[in-house]
Scaffold this motif. Structure first.
Motif, PDB file in Angstrom:
ATOM      1  N   ILE A  27     -10.934  -3.340 -11.199  1.00 27.62           N
ATOM      2  CA  ILE A  27     -12.116  -2.497 -11.321  1.00 27.62           C
ATOM      3  C   ILE A  27     -12.029  -1.342 -10.328  1.00 27.62           C
ATOM      4  O   ILE A  27     -11.804  -1.560  -9.135  1.00 27.62           O
ATOM      5  CB  ILE A  27     -13.399  -3.316 -11.097  1.00 27.62           C
ATOM      6  N   LEU A  28     -12.219  -0.136 -10.841  1.00 25.90           N
ATOM      7  CA  LEU A  28     -12.265   1.060 -10.012  1.00 25.90           C
ATOM      8  C   LEU A  28     -13.720   1.332  -9.647  1.00 25.90           C
ATOM      9  O   LEU A  28     -14.566   1.501 -10.526  1.00 25.90           O
ATOM     10  CB  LEU A  28     -11.684   2.260 -10.774  1.00 25.90           C
ATOM     11  N   ILE A  29     -14.017   1.320  -8.346  1.00 20.64           N
ATOM     12  CA  ILE A  29     -15.361   1.576  -7.828  1.00 20.64           C
ATOM     13  C   ILE A  29     -15.400   3.024  -7.359  1.00 20.64           C
ATOM     14  O   ILE A  29     -14.633   3.411  -6.477  1.00 20.64           O
ATOM     15  CB  ILE A  29     -15.663   0.644  -6.635  1.00 20.64           C
ATOM     16  N   ILE A  30     -16.305   3.825  -7.934  1.00 18.20           N
ATOM     17  CA  ILE A  30     -16.439   5.215  -7.525  1.00 18.20           C
ATOM     18  C   ILE A  30     -17.864   5.433  -7.025  1.00 18.20           C
ATOM     19  O   ILE A  30     -18.822   5.357  -7.806  1.00 18.20           O
ATOM     20  CB  ILE A  30     -16.127   6.188  -8.684  1.00 18.20           C
ATOM     21  N   ASP A  31     -17.985   5.676  -5.729  1.00 20.07           N
ATOM     22  CA  ASP A  31     -19.296   5.898  -5.101  1.00 20.07           C
ATOM     23  C   ASP A  31     -19.064   6.596  -3.775  1.00 20.07           C
ATOM     24  O   ASP A  31     -18.096   6.292  -3.081  1.00 20.07           O
ATOM     25  CB  ASP A  31     -20.016   4.563  -4.891  1.00 20.07           C
ATOM     26  N   ASN A  47     -15.390   9.975  -4.621  1.00 20.34           N
ATOM     27  CA  ASN A  47     -15.930  11.053  -5.449  1.00 20.34           C
ATOM     28  C   ASN A  47     -15.154  11.067  -6.767  1.00 20.34           C
ATOM     29  O   ASN A  47     -14.156  10.361  -6.919  1.00 20.34           O
ATOM     30  CB  ASN A  47     -15.874  12.414  -4.731  1.00 20.34           C
ATOM     31  N   GLY A  48     -15.632  11.879  -7.707  1.00 21.16           N
ATOM     32  CA  GLY A  48     -15.007  11.907  -9.024  1.00 21.16           C
ATOM     33  C   GLY A  48     -13.575  12.387  -9.031  1.00 21.16           C
ATOM     34  O   GLY A  48     -12.752  11.896  -9.797  1.00 21.16           O
ATOM     35  N   GLU A  51     -11.323  12.063  -6.603  1.00 23.77           N
ATOM     36  CA  GLU A  51     -10.511  10.940  -6.120  1.00 23.77           C
ATOM     37  C   GLU A  51     -10.422   9.862  -7.200  1.00 23.77           C
ATOM     38  O   GLU A  51      -9.385   9.234  -7.394  1.00 23.77           O
ATOM     39  CB  GLU A  51     -11.187  10.370  -4.859  1.00 23.77           C
ATOM     40  N   GLY A  52     -11.524   9.665  -7.911  1.00 25.36           N
ATOM     41  CA  GLY A  52     -11.553   8.689  -8.997  1.00 25.36           C
ATOM     42  C   GLY A  52     -10.555   9.019 -10.089  1.00 25.36           C
ATOM     43  O   GLY A  52      -9.872   8.141 -10.619  1.00 25.36           O
ATOM     44  N   LEU A  53     -10.448  10.304 -10.436  1.00 24.98           N
ATOM     45  CA  LEU A  53      -9.484  10.709 -11.463  1.00 24.98           C
ATOM     46  C   LEU A  53      -8.054  10.456 -11.006  1.00 24.98           C
ATOM     47  O   LEU A  53      -7.205  10.039 -11.803  1.00 24.98           O
ATOM     48  CB  LEU A  53      -9.683  12.180 -11.835  1.00 24.98           C
ATOM     49  N   ASP A  54      -7.777  10.691  -9.722  1.00 21.75           N
ATOM     50  CA  ASP A  54      -6.439  10.386  -9.183  1.00 21.75           C
ATOM     51  C   ASP A  54      -6.136   8.896  -9.293  1.00 21.75           C
ATOM     52  O   ASP A  54      -5.050   8.502  -9.721  1.00 21.75           O
ATOM     53  CB  ASP A  54      -6.332  10.820  -7.716  1.00 21.75           C
ATOM     54  N   LYS A  55      -7.093   8.068  -8.917  1.00 19.74           N
ATOM     55  CA  LYS A  55      -6.904   6.608  -8.958  1.00 19.74           C
ATOM     56  C   LYS A  55      -6.815   6.115 -10.399  1.00 19.74           C
ATOM     57  O   LYS A  55      -6.108   5.157 -10.691  1.00 19.74           O
ATOM     58  CB  LYS A  55      -8.050   5.895  -8.231  1.00 19.74           C
ATOM     59  N   LEU A  56      -7.515   6.786 -11.281  1.00 20.82           N
ATOM     60  CA  LEU A  56      -7.507   6.416 -12.693  1.00 20.82           C
ATOM     61  C   LEU A  56      -6.088   6.442 -13.251  1.00 20.82           C
ATOM     62  O   LEU A  56      -5.649   5.505 -13.913  1.00 20.82           O
ATOM     63  CB  LEU A  56      -8.396   7.388 -13.461  1.00 20.82           C
ATOM     64  N   THR A  57      -5.358   7.494 -12.932  1.00 17.53           N
ATOM     65  CA  THR A  57      -4.006   7.614 -13.466  1.00 17.53           C
ATOM     66  C   THR A  57      -3.008   6.728 -12.726  1.00 17.53           C
ATOM     67  O   THR A  57      -2.088   6.198 -13.325  1.00 17.53           O
ATOM     68  CB  THR A  57      -3.530   9.076 -13.436  1.00 17.53           C
ATOM     69  N   SER A  58      -3.215   6.532 -11.439  1.00 23.11           N
ATOM     70  CA  SER A  58      -2.243   5.739 -10.677  1.00 23.11           C
ATOM     71  C   SER A  58      -2.500   4.235 -10.735  1.00 23.11           C
ATOM     72  O   SER A  58      -1.583   3.447 -10.555  1.00 23.11           O
ATOM     73  CB  SER A  58      -2.208   6.193  -9.209  1.00 23.11           C
ATOM     74  N   GLU A  59      -3.734   3.836 -11.007  1.00 25.48           N
ATOM     75  CA  GLU A  59      -4.093   2.415 -10.918  1.00 25.48           C
ATOM     76  C   GLU A  59      -4.377   1.723 -12.248  1.00 25.48           C
ATOM     77  O   GLU A  59      -4.420   0.505 -12.311  1.00 25.48           O
ATOM     78  CB  GLU A  59      -5.312   2.240 -10.000  1.00 25.48           C
ATOM     79  N   GLU A  68     -18.537  17.014  -4.427  1.00 27.21           N
ATOM     80  CA  GLU A  68     -17.317  17.460  -5.109  1.00 27.21           C
ATOM     81  C   GLU A  68     -17.474  17.211  -6.599  1.00 27.21           C
ATOM     82  O   GLU A  68     -18.393  17.725  -7.201  1.00 27.21           O
ATOM     83  CB  GLU A  68     -16.077  16.807  -4.508  1.00 27.21           C
ATOM     84  N   LYS A  69     -16.640  16.386  -7.182  1.00 29.13           N
ATOM     85  CA  LYS A  69     -16.744  16.112  -8.621  1.00 29.13           C
ATOM     86  C   LYS A  69     -17.657  14.895  -8.809  1.00 29.13           C
ATOM     87  O   LYS A  69     -17.305  13.792  -8.436  1.00 29.13           O
ATOM     88  CB  LYS A  69     -15.359  15.862  -9.196  1.00 29.13           C
ATOM     89  N   GLY A  70     -18.843  15.120  -9.351  1.00 25.65           N
ATOM     90  CA  GLY A  70     -19.821  14.050  -9.535  1.00 25.65           C
ATOM     91  C   GLY A  70     -19.512  13.160 -10.721  1.00 25.65           C
ATOM     92  O   GLY A  70     -18.515  13.328 -11.431  1.00 25.65           O
ATOM     93  N   GLY A  71     -20.401  12.204 -10.941  1.00 24.71           N
ATOM     94  CA  GLY A  71     -20.210  11.216 -11.991  1.00 24.71           C
ATOM     95  C   GLY A  71     -20.169  11.776 -13.394  1.00 24.71           C
ATOM     96  O   GLY A  71     -19.376  11.335 -14.227  1.00 24.71           O
TER      97      GLY A  71
END
Length: 117
Positions: free
Chosen positions: A5-9, A34-35, A37-45, A58-61
């Protein structure tokens, strides 16, 4: 196989709370504050599910969610919104569950279980 699970907050206390809760329930967790960082983790994780705050610097939800859904490789990843921000943004479909802060842990865990099938 353990679900990830990716937690973005943007709130470190919420991130730590969710990490502890989800890890205690047997999930692997990855975090982003932030969003972007979430996009980076989305592709790597390659997470199985995402918990997403709406109001972040920065990049919001909403921008994260819109980007997620535009990409064929990520559009089907389930999202659970965990946010203290008002009504559901129009960009977020009615099929996306919302858990409001303060977090009802039983409701969140039931929602995650349902979303993961």
């Amino acid at each position: 196989m353990t679900k990830k699970i990716l937690i973005i907050d943007d709130d470190p206390a919420i991130v730590e709370f969710l990490e502890d809760l989800l890890q205690d329930a047997g999930f692997a967790t990855v975090t982003a504050f932030n969003g972007g960082e979430g996009l980076d983790k989305l592709t790597s994780e390659s997470p199985d599910l995402i918990t997403l705050d709406m109001d972040m610097p920065e990049k919001g939800g909403v921008l994260f969610y819109a980007t997620l859904r535009k990409d064929e490789a990520t559009r089907d990843i389930p999202v659970v919104i965990v946010s203290g921000v008002g009504p559901r943004p129009p960009a977020v479909g009615k099929d996306v569950p919302v858990i409001t802060k303060p977090i009802d842990t039983d409701a969140l865990m039931a929602c995650i279980t349902t979303q993961l099938g």
